[in-house]
Design a protein around this motif. Structure first.
Motif, PDB file in Angstrom:
ATOM      1  N   GLU A 117      47.302  37.363   4.665  1.00  0.00           N
ATOM      2  CA  GLU A 117      47.868  36.295   3.850  1.00  0.00           C
ATOM      3  C   GLU A 117      46.957  35.086   4.019  1.00  0.00           C
ATOM      4  OE1 GLU A 117      51.781  33.453   4.048  1.00  0.00           O
ATOM      5  OE2 GLU A 117      51.985  35.507   4.766  1.00  0.00           O
ATOM      6  N   VAL A 118      46.358  34.619   2.907  1.00  0.00           N
ATOM      7  CA  VAL A 118      45.321  33.584   2.993  1.00  0.00           C
ATOM      8  C   VAL A 118      45.676  32.395   2.118  1.00  0.00           C
ATOM      9  CG1 VAL A 118      42.865  33.080   2.677  1.00  0.00           C
ATOM     10  CG2 VAL A 118      43.577  35.369   3.371  1.00  0.00           C
ATOM     11  N   GLU A 119      45.418  31.212   2.660  1.00  0.00           N
ATOM     12  CA  GLU A 119      45.546  29.972   1.897  1.00  0.00           C
ATOM     13  C   GLU A 119      44.302  29.134   2.165  1.00  0.00           C
ATOM     14  OE1 GLU A 119      48.423  26.022   1.496  1.00  0.00           O
ATOM     15  OE2 GLU A 119      48.946  27.608   2.899  1.00  0.00           O
ATOM     16  N   ILE A 120      43.802  28.496   1.123  1.00  0.00           N
ATOM     17  CA  ILE A 120      42.703  27.543   1.280  1.00  0.00           C
ATOM     18  C   ILE A 120      43.280  26.148   1.113  1.00  0.00           C
ATOM     19  CG2 ILE A 120      40.476  26.721   0.422  1.00  0.00           C
ATOM     20  CD1 ILE A 120      40.016  29.511  -0.773  1.00  0.00           C
ATOM     21  N   ILE A 121      43.031  25.294   2.091  1.00  0.00           N
ATOM     22  CA  ILE A 121      43.423  23.888   1.974  1.00  0.00           C
ATOM     23  C   ILE A 121      42.161  23.103   1.668  1.00  0.00           C
ATOM     24  CG2 ILE A 121      44.359  21.882   3.165  1.00  0.00           C
ATOM     25  CD1 ILE A 121      46.133  23.772   4.761  1.00  0.00           C
ATOM     26  N   THR A 122      42.174  22.433   0.531  1.00  0.00           N
ATOM     27  CA  THR A 122      40.990  21.706   0.082  1.00  0.00           C
ATOM     28  C   THR A 122      41.333  20.241  -0.165  1.00  0.00           C
ATOM     29  OG1 THR A 122      39.083  21.828  -1.397  1.00  0.00           O
ATOM     30  CG2 THR A 122      41.245  22.221  -2.389  1.00  0.00           C
ATOM     31  N   ASN A 131      33.856  29.850   0.245  1.00  0.00           N
ATOM     32  CA  ASN A 131      35.221  29.851   0.776  1.00  0.00           C
ATOM     33  C   ASN A 131      36.151  30.717  -0.068  1.00  0.00           C
ATOM     34  OD1 ASN A 131      34.639  28.224   2.965  1.00  0.00           O
ATOM     35  ND2 ASN A 131      35.135  26.331   1.881  1.00  0.00           N
ATOM     36  N   GLU A 132      35.981  30.692  -1.375  1.00  0.00           N
ATOM     37  CA  GLU A 132      36.810  31.518  -2.249  1.00  0.00           C
ATOM     38  C   GLU A 132      36.488  32.998  -2.062  1.00  0.00           C
ATOM     39  OE1 GLU A 132      36.396  29.846  -6.194  1.00  0.00           O
ATOM     40  OE2 GLU A 132      36.990  27.876  -5.449  1.00  0.00           O
ATOM     41  N   ARG A 133      35.208  33.353  -1.935  1.00  0.00           N
ATOM     42  CA  ARG A 133      34.840  34.754  -1.685  1.00  0.00           C
ATOM     43  C   ARG A 133      35.365  35.228  -0.330  1.00  0.00           C
ATOM     44  NH1 ARG A 133      28.992  34.078  -2.424  1.00  0.00           N
ATOM     45  NH2 ARG A 133      29.132  32.746  -4.206  1.00  0.00           N
ATOM     46  N   LEU A 134      35.255  34.368   0.683  1.00  0.00           N
ATOM     47  CA  LEU A 134      35.752  34.704   2.011  1.00  0.00           C
ATOM     48  C   LEU A 134      37.260  34.959   1.961  1.00  0.00           C
ATOM     49  CD1 LEU A 134      35.217  34.946   5.073  1.00  0.00           C
ATOM     50  CD2 LEU A 134      35.618  32.480   5.224  1.00  0.00           C
ATOM     51  N   ALA A 135      37.990  34.096   1.270  1.00  0.00           N
ATOM     52  CA  ALA A 135      39.439  34.271   1.142  1.00  0.00           C
ATOM     53  C   ALA A 135      39.765  35.599   0.465  1.00  0.00           C
ATOM     54  CB  ALA A 135      40.041  33.107   0.356  1.00  0.00           C
ATOM     55  N   ARG A 136      39.040  35.945  -0.586  1.00  0.00           N
ATOM     56  CA  ARG A 136      39.290  37.212  -1.287  1.00  0.00           C
ATOM     57  C   ARG A 136      39.042  38.413  -0.368  1.00  0.00           C
ATOM     58  NH1 ARG A 136      37.028  34.177  -5.728  1.00  0.00           N
ATOM     59  NH2 ARG A 136      38.673  33.888  -7.285  1.00  0.00           N
ATOM     60  N   GLU A 137      38.022  38.344   0.448  1.00  0.00           N
ATOM     61  CA  GLU A 137      37.742  39.451   1.377  1.00  0.00           C
ATOM     62  C   GLU A 137      38.866  39.593   2.397  1.00  0.00           C
ATOM     63  OE1 GLU A 137      35.429  41.875   1.282  1.00  0.00           O
ATOM     64  OE2 GLU A 137      34.921  40.976  -0.653  1.00  0.00           O
ATOM     65  N   TYR A 138      39.363  38.466   2.913  1.00  0.00           N
ATOM     66  CA  TYR A 138      40.494  38.530   3.843  1.00  0.00           C
ATOM     67  C   TYR A 138      41.728  39.124   3.161  1.00  0.00           C
ATOM     68  CZ  TYR A 138      38.240  35.736   7.522  1.00  0.00           C
ATOM     69  OH  TYR A 138      37.430  35.271   8.519  1.00  0.00           O
TER      70      TYR A 138
END
Length: 89
Positions: free
Chosen positions: A33-38, A20-27
């Protein structure tokens, strides 16, 4: 574009968090504009098969990670859904 990824991320460890962190970095590299909700609680500690479900790595400073979901509390999922709707990703 605003993108919200809902799933495991830091401070949790493991393959899904890393993905999920790698995917966010690619976006982000693509200009999004990316946010991960965990999770605030992924699952109770006594159910975890290893020593710890938490990462010993340093927190990523290049990602916006928000801890909001309690996996065993259905009300928290509804609150998160409303927050996501407000953000209009």
């Amino acid at each position: 574009m605003k993108i919200i990824i809902v799933g495991t991320a830091f401070p949790y460890r493991g393959g899904l968090a890393a993905f999920n962190e790698r995917l966010a970095r690619e976006y982000v590299k693509q200009g999004n504009e990316v946010e991960i909700i965990t999770f605030t609680l992924q699952y109770p500690g006594f159910l975890f098969p290893g020593k710890s479900q938490y990462s010993t790595e340093i927190a990523p400073t290049d990602l916006k990670i928000t801890r909001m979901i309690n996996a065993i509390d259905p009300v928290s999922w509804m609150k998160v859904g409303r927050k996501i709707k407000e953000k209009a990703p």
